[in-house]
Design a protein around this motif. Structure first.
Motif, PDB file in Angstrom:
ATOM      1  N   UNK A  26     -15.107 -18.772  13.272  1.00 25.51           N
ATOM      2  CA  UNK A  26     -15.481 -18.581  11.866  1.00 25.51           C
ATOM      3  C   UNK A  26     -14.525 -17.605  11.180  1.00 25.51           C
ATOM      4  N   UNK A  27     -14.179 -16.529  11.873  1.00 27.80           N
ATOM      5  CA  UNK A  27     -13.225 -15.572  11.301  1.00 27.80           C
ATOM      6  C   UNK A  27     -11.875 -16.236  11.067  1.00 27.80           C
ATOM      7  N   UNK A  28     -11.451 -17.045  12.021  1.00 24.95           N
ATOM      8  CA  UNK A  28     -10.155 -17.709  11.908  1.00 24.95           C
ATOM      9  C   UNK A  28     -10.138 -18.705  10.747  1.00 24.95           C
ATOM     10  N   UNK A  29     -11.256 -19.349  10.531  1.00 29.33           N
ATOM     11  CA  UNK A  29     -11.312 -20.347   9.479  1.00 29.33           C
ATOM     12  C   UNK A  29     -11.458 -19.763   8.092  1.00 29.33           C
ATOM     13  N   UNK A  30     -11.920 -18.532   7.997  1.00 29.53           N
ATOM     14  CA  UNK A  30     -12.225 -17.931   6.696  1.00 29.53           C
ATOM     15  C   UNK A  30     -11.260 -16.847   6.253  1.00 29.53           C
ATOM     16  N   UNK A  31     -10.267 -16.563   7.043  1.00 27.21           N
ATOM     17  CA  UNK A  31      -9.415 -15.421   6.700  1.00 27.21           C
ATOM     18  C   UNK A  31      -7.952 -15.720   7.000  1.00 27.21           C
ATOM     19  N   UNK A  32      -7.145 -14.823   6.524  1.00 30.25           N
ATOM     20  CA  UNK A  32      -5.716 -14.891   6.818  1.00 30.25           C
ATOM     21  C   UNK A  32      -5.501 -14.531   8.286  1.00 30.25           C
ATOM     22  N   UNK A  33      -4.395 -14.945   8.838  1.00 29.74           N
ATOM     23  CA  UNK A  33      -4.118 -14.601  10.240  1.00 29.74           C
ATOM     24  C   UNK A  33      -4.137 -13.083  10.444  1.00 29.74           C
ATOM     25  N   UNK A  34      -4.699 -12.643  11.569  1.00 28.19           N
ATOM     26  CA  UNK A  34      -4.741 -11.201  11.834  1.00 28.19           C
ATOM     27  C   UNK A  34      -3.349 -10.652  12.134  1.00 28.19           C
ATOM     28  N   UNK A  35      -3.193  -9.390  11.852  1.00 22.81           N
ATOM     29  CA  UNK A  35      -1.932  -8.721  12.169  1.00 22.81           C
ATOM     30  C   UNK A  35      -1.884  -8.463  13.670  1.00 22.81           C
ATOM     31  N   UNK A  36      -0.751  -8.021  14.129  1.00 19.91           N
ATOM     32  CA  UNK A  36      -0.600  -7.708  15.551  1.00 19.91           C
ATOM     33  C   UNK A  36      -1.582  -6.636  15.982  1.00 19.91           C
ATOM     34  N   UNK A  37      -1.733  -5.599  15.167  1.00 20.62           N
ATOM     35  CA  UNK A  37      -2.682  -4.536  15.515  1.00 20.62           C
ATOM     36  C   UNK A  37      -4.120  -5.024  15.460  1.00 20.62           C
ATOM     37  N   UNK A  38      -4.428  -5.935  14.537  1.00 22.50           N
ATOM     38  CA  UNK A  38      -5.764  -6.531  14.501  1.00 22.50           C
ATOM     39  C   UNK A  38      -6.037  -7.294  15.795  1.00 22.50           C
TER      40      UNK A  38
END
Length: 157
Positions: A94-106
């Protein structure tokens, strides 16, 4: 002198690896998000495999009546850990589908959270399994490890 050069080189390689993973992950981010139907298929398959594995483990241990009394708590802990893992997987989707790609630190932070939760679940399995394991004969204990090793999660269909 060599020792002073090795540590920064290792750190630079690790940092480069994380950055490369982040760049590759960002470019293929949308492609890696499984559909709801794919997730349902994967979860069904994992559930079937878990049922089969628990049944085969119990049969393989050849528990006597006294030992079998300790089995339900152990099985419940394994099922709870599997369910928690599946729930985290759905939340990540769900997070992947609703948001921009996470940063390396994320990503590093998410991995740390994941490891902490897995550790807590494994502790519950170990605690629930201790009475069962303690009741096993030496021969059964010898079989317990290899039978338990097969619980390693599989990523592929």
């Amino acid at each position: 002198m060599r020792k002073r050069l090795i540590a920064p080189l290792v750190i630079a390689c690790l940092a480069g690896s994380f950055m490369a993973q982040g760049a590759l992950a960002a470019s293929s981010y949308e492609k890696s998000v499984p559909s709801a139907a794919e997730i349902q298929k994967i979860q069904h398959r994992q559930s079937v495999l878990l049922d089969a594995h628990l049944a085969s483990m119990k049969a393989g241990l050849k528990l006597n009546d006294d030992q079998a009394k300790n089995w339900p708590a152990f099985e419940a802990a394994i099922r709870d850990a599997a369910k928690a893992r599946a729930d985290r997987w759905l939340q990540a989707r769900e997070r992947m589908g609703n948001a921009a790609p996470p940063t390396t630190l994320d990503r590093i932070s998410m991995m740390a959270d994941h490891l902490e939760k897995n550790a807590a679940e494994l502790r519950k399995v170990a605690d629930a399994g201790k009475p069962l394991y303690d009741s096993l004969s030496d021969a059964q204990k010898k079989d317990f490890g290899p039978l338990m090793r097969n619980f390693k999660p599989r990523q592929k269909l």
